[in-house]
Design a protein around this motif. Structure first.
Motif, PDB file in Angstrom:
ATOM      1  N   GLU A   7      39.836  44.803  35.814  1.00  0.00           N
ATOM      2  CA  GLU A   7      40.090  43.404  35.470  1.00  0.00           C
ATOM      3  C   GLU A   7      39.114  42.516  36.232  1.00  0.00           C
ATOM      4  OE1 GLU A   7      44.157  42.354  36.147  1.00  0.00           O
ATOM      5  OE2 GLU A   7      44.911  44.048  35.005  1.00  0.00           O
ATOM      6  N   PRO A   8      38.854  41.302  35.742  1.00  0.00           N
ATOM      7  CA  PRO A   8      37.987  40.385  36.488  1.00  0.00           C
ATOM      8  C   PRO A   8      38.564  40.133  37.889  1.00  0.00           C
ATOM      9  CG  PRO A   8      38.386  39.564  34.265  1.00  0.00           C
ATOM     10  CD  PRO A   8      39.300  40.747  34.464  1.00  0.00           C
ATOM     11  N   ASP A   9      37.667  39.922  38.830  1.00  0.00           N
ATOM     12  CA  ASP A   9      38.058  39.708  40.216  1.00  0.00           C
ATOM     13  C   ASP A   9      38.406  38.241  40.438  1.00  0.00           C
ATOM     14  OD1 ASP A   9      38.448  39.798  42.960  1.00  0.00           O
ATOM     15  OD2 ASP A   9      36.314  39.833  43.420  1.00  0.00           O
ATOM     16  N   HIS A  13      37.728  38.706  46.532  1.00  0.00           N
ATOM     17  CA  HIS A  13      37.613  39.666  47.635  1.00  0.00           C
ATOM     18  C   HIS A  13      36.736  40.857  47.255  1.00  0.00           C
ATOM     19  CE1 HIS A  13      39.052  42.879  50.413  1.00  0.00           C
ATOM     20  NE2 HIS A  13      39.016  41.886  51.279  1.00  0.00           N
ATOM     21  N   ALA A  14      37.009  41.474  46.120  1.00  0.00           N
ATOM     22  CA  ALA A  14      36.239  42.654  45.704  1.00  0.00           C
ATOM     23  C   ALA A  14      34.771  42.304  45.476  1.00  0.00           C
ATOM     24  CB  ALA A  14      36.843  43.272  44.449  1.00  0.00           C
ATOM     25  N   SER A  15      34.526  41.146  44.921  1.00  0.00           N
ATOM     26  CA  SER A  15      33.138  40.726  44.690  1.00  0.00           C
ATOM     27  C   SER A  15      32.399  40.536  46.009  1.00  0.00           C
ATOM     28  CB  SER A  15      33.103  39.428  43.880  1.00  0.00           C
ATOM     29  OG  SER A  15      33.653  39.641  42.602  1.00  0.00           O
ATOM     30  N   ALA A  33      37.721  51.420  42.103  1.00  0.00           N
ATOM     31  CA  ALA A  33      39.129  51.727  41.856  1.00  0.00           C
ATOM     32  C   ALA A  33      39.890  50.462  42.206  1.00  0.00           C
ATOM     33  CB  ALA A  33      39.584  52.905  42.709  1.00  0.00           C
ATOM     34  N   GLN A  34      40.283  49.723  41.207  1.00  0.00           N
ATOM     35  CA  GLN A  34      40.936  48.438  41.434  1.00  0.00           C
ATOM     36  C   GLN A  34      42.388  48.673  41.845  1.00  0.00           C
ATOM     37  OE1 GLN A  34      40.876  45.808  38.047  1.00  0.00           O
ATOM     38  NE2 GLN A  34      41.008  44.023  39.375  1.00  0.00           N
ATOM     39  N   ILE A  35      42.714  48.242  43.085  1.00  0.00           N
ATOM     40  CA  ILE A  35      44.082  48.400  43.582  1.00  0.00           C
ATOM     41  C   ILE A  35      44.731  47.054  43.896  1.00  0.00           C
ATOM     42  CG2 ILE A  35      43.636  50.723  44.448  1.00  0.00           C
ATOM     43  CD1 ILE A  35      43.594  49.492  47.308  1.00  0.00           C
ATOM     44  N   ARG A  39      47.167  39.373  43.542  1.00  0.00           N
ATOM     45  CA  ARG A  39      47.304  39.017  44.951  1.00  0.00           C
ATOM     46  C   ARG A  39      46.656  40.095  45.807  1.00  0.00           C
ATOM     47  NH1 ARG A  39      52.954  38.837  46.758  1.00  0.00           N
ATOM     48  NH2 ARG A  39      53.163  40.727  45.543  1.00  0.00           N
ATOM     49  N   LEU A  40      46.349  39.753  47.056  1.00  0.00           N
ATOM     50  CA  LEU A  40      45.801  40.738  47.984  1.00  0.00           C
ATOM     51  C   LEU A  40      46.940  41.555  48.602  1.00  0.00           C
ATOM     52  CD1 LEU A  40      42.907  38.803  49.751  1.00  0.00           C
ATOM     53  CD2 LEU A  40      42.740  40.668  48.099  1.00  0.00           C
ATOM     54  N   VAL A  41      47.712  42.166  47.730  1.00  0.00           N
ATOM     55  CA  VAL A  41      48.830  43.014  48.121  1.00  0.00           C
ATOM     56  C   VAL A  41      48.780  44.253  47.245  1.00  0.00           C
ATOM     57  CG1 VAL A  41      51.353  43.195  48.234  1.00  0.00           C
ATOM     58  CG2 VAL A  41      50.248  41.027  48.768  1.00  0.00           C
TER      59      VAL A  41
END
Length: 188
Positions: A7-9, A13-15, A33-35, A39-41
């Motif tokens: 999914e788009p970031d 954070h991931a970017s 691996a998008q986790i 939210r950052l949870v």
């Protein structure tokens, strides 16, 4: 972790983490691996599934710019499987406070941000919470997550240049690059 397109970031954070990895190794091939989603949870199970998936994809080094407050068997076991496969794991550790996971698991390179470090610099901390520190900023994001990503990119560059994949060799290489050692400001 479902296979497919991430999914788009929306969190950024991931970017920022990807930018920091690529700043150290522009030729790195990122496998995501998008986790984290809205939210950052995340959960230990989600993080473990992502790590297992990355291991199956053949990742040589995995950046884990997150820390969970509690030890969970599912994540501990995923880290042990990845380390047994020869995957180099790099995880964020806070400079202060309680230890976090996966940084506290055996075989994981523990990294925090170190404000002494300029872009491209590393520090050997050899402390109870972190092995190394690195530059803390990527764009508008700062902290241990970004320091971790800078170290991950440094390892990726080392491996791309033919460096040894053994954990002791990787750690020795990182130490050879360190400008600062311990809490005091001492140049190599």
């Amino acid at each position: 972790v479902a296979a497919g397109i991430a999914e788009p970031d929306g969190l950024g954070h991931a970017s920022a983490v990807a930018h920091a990895v690529l700043s150290a190794c522009a030729d790195a091939r990122l496998v995501v691996a998008q986790i984290f989603f809205a939210r950052l949870v995340t959960t230990a199970a989600q993080a473990a599934a992502g790590l297992d998936w990355l291991s199956r994809q053949g990742a040589a080094v995995v950046n884990m710019s997150f820390g969970l407050a509690a030890d969970r068997a599912v994540l501990r076991d995923a880290c042990a499987r990845a380390v047994a496969r020869g995957v180099i794991l790099v995880a964020s550790a806070p400079a202060r406070g309680d230890p976090v996971f996966p940084a506290s698991y055996p075989g994981v390179i523990r990294v925090t941000g170190d404000a002494r470090c300029a872009p491209g610099e590393l520090s050997a901390l050899d402390g109870p919470r972190a092995d190394f520190g690195a530059h803390v900023r990527a764009g508008d994001v700062a902290g241990a997550s970004i320091g971790t990503a800078h170290v991950t990119g440094t390892i990726a560059r080392y491996l791309a240049e033919g460096g040894e994949t053994q954990p002791d060799a990787v750690r020795a290489h990182l130490r050879s690059l360190c400008r600062y050692f311990g809490p005091e400001r001492r140049t190599c």
